[in-house]
Motif scaffolding. Structure first.
Motif, short mmCIF file in Angstrom:
data_model
loop_
_atom_site.label_atom_id
_atom_site.label_comp_id
_atom_site.label_asym_id
_atom_site.label_seq_id
_atom_site.Cartn_x
_atom_site.Cartn_y
_atom_site.Cartn_z
N ALA A 1 0.82 -1.21 0.00
CA ALA A 1 0.00 0.00 0.00
C ALA A 1 0.86 1.25 0.00
O ALA A 1 2.01 1.24 0.45
CB ALA A 1 -0.93 0.01 1.22
N THR A 2 0.28 2.33 -0.51
CA THR A 2 0.92 3.64 -0.44
C THR A 2 -0.15 4.72 -0.48
O THR A 2 -1.29 4.48 -0.90
CB THR A 2 1.90 3.85 -1.62
OG1 THR A 2 2.67 5.04 -1.39
CG2 THR A 2 1.16 4.02 -2.94
N THR A 3 0.22 5.91 -0.02
CA THR A 3 -0.65 7.07 -0.19
C THR A 3 -0.17 7.89 -1.38
O THR A 3 0.98 7.78 -1.81
CB THR A 3 -0.63 7.97 1.07
OG1 THR A 3 0.72 8.34 1.35
CG2 THR A 3 -1.21 7.22 2.26
N LEU A 4 -1.05 8.71 -1.91
CA LEU A 4 -0.74 9.63 -3.00
C LEU A 4 -1.06 11.03 -2.51
O LEU A 4 -2.17 11.29 -2.05
CB LEU A 4 -1.58 9.30 -4.23
CG LEU A 4 -1.46 7.87 -4.79
CD1 LEU A 4 -2.56 7.60 -5.79
CD2 LEU A 4 -0.08 7.66 -5.40
N ARG A 5 -0.08 11.92 -2.60
CA ARG A 5 -0.29 13.27 -2.09
C ARG A 5 0.29 14.28 -3.06
O ARG A 5 1.44 14.16 -3.50
CB ARG A 5 0.38 13.44 -0.72
CG ARG A 5 0.04 14.77 -0.03
CD ARG A 5 1.05 15.11 1.07
NE ARG A 5 1.18 14.10 2.09
CZ ARG A 5 0.58 14.13 3.27
NH1 ARG A 5 -0.23 15.12 3.57
NH2 ARG A 5 0.78 13.17 4.15
N GLN A 6 -0.51 15.27 -3.40
CA GLN A 6 -0.02 16.42 -4.15
C GLN A 6 -0.37 17.68 -3.38
O GLN A 6 -1.53 17.89 -3.01
CB GLN A 6 -0.64 16.47 -5.56
CG GLN A 6 -0.12 17.61 -6.41
CD GLN A 6 -0.58 17.50 -7.85
OE1 GLN A 6 -0.51 16.43 -8.46
NE2 GLN A 6 -1.07 18.59 -8.41
N VAL A 7 0.64 18.50 -3.10
CA VAL A 7 0.45 19.69 -2.26
C VAL A 7 0.03 20.87 -3.13
O VAL A 7 0.78 21.29 -4.02
CB VAL A 7 1.74 20.01 -1.49
CG1 VAL A 7 1.56 21.31 -0.70
CG2 VAL A 7 2.11 18.86 -0.56
N VAL A 8 -1.16 21.39 -2.87
CA VAL A 8 -1.62 22.62 -3.52
C VAL A 8 -1.16 23.82 -2.69
O VAL A 8 -0.62 24.79 -3.21
CB VAL A 8 -3.15 22.62 -3.68
CG1 VAL A 8 -3.63 23.92 -4.33
CG2 VAL A 8 -3.60 21.42 -4.50
#
Length: 359
Positions: A259-266
């Motif tokens: 498993a992994t998370t996906l994160r994009q910082v706005v």
């Protein structure tokens, strides 16, 4: 999820950990221009336990304290309040320049001012964790543990903690306990120990039932090759992670879930948040969606905590992913760096996007 855990256990999840305190400025101010701070007890591993402990499942932290320290007393009090049992020796401080608990100083950021974290870990008592400090036969054999959760932070902290994690993982497997391993690569921990830690992490991954980490974690901790993780859009990250995990499956055939998370910082106040899970022979993807952020620290631990809660509760693979996604979101709605769900309904409401008042 089709991941069998032993049914007869005293503790749903246990973890080795080095406890410390986190100092957080009031009102989202920056550290350098604040003079009032909240203090919270913290560690990456107990942050993971906190989802299950909040929802009534017994959890155990295996750690170490400084004898007579008011900070140790504060940490123990907070763990009790969080429904997390703990055990481990208290050792003499050894004078003002002896042992102490780590201090994590972190602000939340605001808008385009990013959060900043400063770790002060000199003399950290948790660096001396030793498996001989604990009765592993009693804990894993007689009392029983559903899942042993390990983090790459505690596994890489010192040669002593590396050996401790390896011995705990072996004891857990003997007694049918699942092993969860969040790779959590930190360059500062690996510096000068690359070869030693690569071998240790490979050994831990080989006995892990659940492996958690992003593409960079798998490359730097376990030696997989692939494109650099940074600078790609989220769709490319999903595809890249998919390719990486197919390689990992071949190398670690005993692992049942990745498993992994996906994160994009706005901005510091808005992220795109998603997650990916490979389990039960299928891929499950929670497409990234915008979430508001109070404090991003602990979101990944919140995800892992929700995922493990789903596993220990017998959720389907898809529901494990959804629940973990939502508990990761929940962690970011608080200045604490762990998720504290009131009940399962609160978590499922977050997943559904239902923020209507509950009366």
């Amino acid at each position: 999820m089709n991941v069998l855990a032993r049914k007869n256990y005293m503790y749903a999840i246990a973890c080795p950990t080095s406890m410390g305190v986190r100092l957080i400025p009031e009102d989202r101010m920056a550290v350098q221009n604040s003079d009032r701070f909240y203090m919270r007890s913290t560690s990456a591993e107990t942050n993971v336990l906190n989802v299950s402990s909040s929802l009534g499942k017994p959890c155990l932290a295996l750690t170490k304290f400084v004898e007579g320290s008011p900070v140790s007393a504060f940490i123990q009090s907070q763990l009790r309040a969080r429904n997390i049992a703990f055990e481990g020796p208290s050792v003499p401080q050894g004078g003002p320049w002896g042992y102490r608990h780590q201090i994590n100083i972190a602000d939340s950021g605001f808008g385009l001012r990013a959060p900043r974290v400063w770790n002060d870990r000199a003399g950290e008592v948790g660096r001396t964790l030793d498996a001989s400090d604990y009765d592993l036969e009693r804990i894993f054999g007689e009392e029983g543990v559903g899942i042993l959760h390990l983090s790459g932070l505690i596994a890489a902290m010192s040669p002593e903690t590396t050996r401790c994690c390896l011995e705990m993982a072996k004891a857990a497997k003997v007694h049918g306990t699942l092993v969860s391993f969040d790779l959590n690569y930190r360059a500062t921990f690996w510096k000068g120990r690359e070869e030693e830690l690569a071998a240790a992490f490979h050994e831990l991954a080989s006995v892990s039932d659940v492996l958690i980490g992003n593409e960079e974690d798998f490359q730097l901790c376990l030696g997989f090759t692939g494109p650099e993780a940074g600078g790609k859009d989220l769709a490319s990250k999903v595809e890249s992670f998919h390719t990486m995990i197919l390689k990992a499956q071949e190398k670690y055939p005993n692992t049942k879930a990745f498993a992994t998370t996906l994160r994009q910082v706005v901005s510091a106040n808005e992220h795109l948040w998603g997650a990916v899970l490979l389990a039960d022979g299928g891929w499950y993807v929670e497409e990234p969606r915008p979430i508001p952020i109070m404090d991003r620290i602990g979101g990944g631990d919140g995800f892992t905590g929700g995922l493990l809660y789903g596993i220990i509760s017998g959720f389907s693979a898809e529901d494990c992913l959804h629940f973990g996604w939502a508990t990761g979101v929940l962690a970011t709605t608080s200045l604490n760096d762990y998720a504290e769900p009131a009940d399962e309904k609160q978590v499922w409401d977050i997943y559904a996007g239902n923020a209507r008042v509950q009366r």
